[in-house]
Design an enzyme around this catalytic site. Structure first.
Site, mmCIF file in Angstrom:
data_model
loop_
_atom_site.group_PDB
_atom_site.id
_atom_site.type_symbol
_atom_site.label_atom_id
_atom_site.label_comp_id
_atom_site.label_asym_id
_atom_site.label_seq_id
_atom_site.Cartn_x
_atom_site.Cartn_y
_atom_site.Cartn_z
ATOM 1 N N ASP A 1 -17.803 22.667 -25.186
ATOM 2 C CA ASP A 1 -18.844 23.253 -24.335
ATOM 3 C C ASP A 1 -20.158 23.315 -25.099
ATOM 4 O OD1 ASP A 1 -17.636 25.344 -25.934
ATOM 5 O OD2 ASP A 1 -18.734 26.814 -24.739
ATOM 6 N N GLU B 1 -16.713 28.478 -26.386
ATOM 7 C CA GLU B 1 -17.316 29.024 -27.603
ATOM 8 C C GLU B 1 -18.756 29.459 -27.386
ATOM 9 O OE1 GLU B 1 -19.153 29.297 -31.578
ATOM 10 O OE2 GLU B 1 -19.762 28.051 -29.885
ATOM 11 N N GLU C 1 -17.983 23.134 -37.087
ATOM 12 C CA GLU C 1 -19.338 23.588 -36.763
ATOM 13 C C GLU C 1 -20.353 22.980 -37.737
ATOM 14 O OE1 GLU C 1 -20.462 25.225 -34.316
ATOM 15 O OE2 GLU C 1 -18.875 26.477 -33.482
#
Length: 397
Positions: A76, A141, A170
């Site tokens: 997302d 997230e 990340e």
């Protein structure tokens, strides 16, 4: 279908899926199509909770035995804003000047694309690893993080899944690829203070009770003195006031109430509970201070509301995980990454309850920005780092 060994092509496919949180947007379906030829079993559970949107997630596993490595992340993305502000369409996945443009390019479809390419190359060159690899990918997230990683971990654990180590993809690097591995995160605690006063005319303050005066005293107490000086592994605890509001459009009216919201990023000096107690003590002392409220016998009339689900502070102490990853980064880039706990929160805060976890991904300078983009060179470099890490981590198990 050929194995997905090209990270740029993988990323183009993912960017072209408009998976603005909490919409799946085709991203998980595309990822499943990439993983199936590699031999992954893929499941896509949907989780729900009253008052929140349903969220689709993905769990894929290659192998059933041996040591188990998890790669975690999210497909997302945040909204792109006005597409007219972009020099390239936010979901067009266009390349220009050595960069690939698109929402999610670095946060964090790029990391997923590189990990898939790394696994594909490992399988192509060496066969399946001597152990198991899983991908735990959420679509929640960038949203409230309620129907995503937390529930996906619980769901997988109930099915008998367990892991020996995890990497969250990340974007951890501040300037160049290989700068930084995140080995922990500060905790996060938020709250809102409401001061109740008595509305009145600004020319007759004795007939009113101005809540702004009381709020200023309370906020001052939260900002000074510092909570601590930092610890060996963490920056000093820091509180930021993020809003102050009286909802008052009239300059000659004393408002009835005033509010302030705050967020604290805290180190391992504190837990959420001990920090709440410290903040409450500071507010109680400040409420009795009459410096800005002369003639008021009663303390400031205030309430505090804590936000749900504070994030705990954590630190990963796993020399094999951090050592092998650091060596992989150094072997590919030529320099040793810094081990850091800086920055905000991530889904690593949930994974740390199941296995040791670190974070390592792309350079994050353009994340959430207009013209989010990643250097094509960095996609190749990160893929090489992940590939080397996979080989070396299983070899040392």
């Amino acid at each position: 279908m050929t194995l997905q060994t090209d990270p740029a092509e993988n990323l183009k496919t993912l960017i072209r899926c408009p998976s603005v949180t909490p919409e799946e947007g085709g991203a998980l379906a595309a990822l499943a199509e990439m993983l199936a030829p590699l031999g992954f079993s893929v499941e896509r559970p949907v989780f729900s909770e009253a008052g929140t949107a349903d969220v689709e997630n993905l769990y894929a596993r290659l192998g059933r035995d041996g040591r188990h490595l998890m790669f975690a992340g999210h497909t997302d993305v945040v909204p792109p804003g006005d597409a007219a502000d972009w020099s390239h369409p936010p979901f067009g996945a266009e390349t220009a000047g050595g960069y690939l443009f698109g929402r999610g390019a670095v946060d964090m479809k790029g990391g997923i694309a590189c990990f898939v390419a790394a696994v594909a190359r490992h399988v192509t060159e060496n066969g399946r690893p001597e152990g198991s690899i899983s991908l735990l990918i959420t679509g929640d997230e960038e949203g409230p993080s309620i129907n995503g990683t937390v529930k996906l971990l619980e769901w997988a654990a109930k099915k008998g899944e367990s892991w020996d180590a995890a990497i969250v993809g990340e974007p951890t690097n501040p300037q160049k690829l290989g700068d930084m591995i995140k080995i922990g995160r500060r905790g996060s605690l938020s709250g809102t203070i409401t001061v109740n006063g008595v509305q009145g005319h600004a020319a007759y303050p004795h007939l009113a009770d101005n809540p702004v005066r009381g709020l200023v005293m309370l906020v001052d107490a939260l900002l000074t003195p510092p909570f601590d000086d930092g610890t060996e592994n963490f920056q000093p605890t820091n509180l930021e006031v993020t809003t102050m509001d009286v909802a008052n459009s009239a300059v000659n009216v004393i408002p009835a109430r005033a509010t302030a919201a705050f967020n604290v990023r805290f180190n391992d000096t504190w837990t959420a509970e001990t920090l709440q107690a410290e903040i409450t003590n500071r507010l109680e002392r400040a409420a009795a201070d009459d410096r800005l409220r002369p003639g008021r016998d009663q303390p400031v009339n205030y309430e505090i509301a804590w936000r749900d689900r504070p994030s705990p502070v954590f630190l990963t102490r796993d020399d094999q995980l951090t050592g092998v990853l650091g060596a992989s980064v150094e072997a590919v880039t030529g320099h040793r990454p810094t081990l850091s706990t800086s920055g905000g929160t991530s889904d690593a805060r949930f994974i740390k309850d199941y296995c040791p976890v670190v974070e390592f991904g792309l350079v994050g300078q353009t994340m959430h920005m207009v013209d989010e983009r990643v250097a094509l060179e960095d996609l190749e470099t990160l893929t090489q780092i992940y590939q080397r890490f996979i080989a070396d981590w299983f070899a040392r198990s």
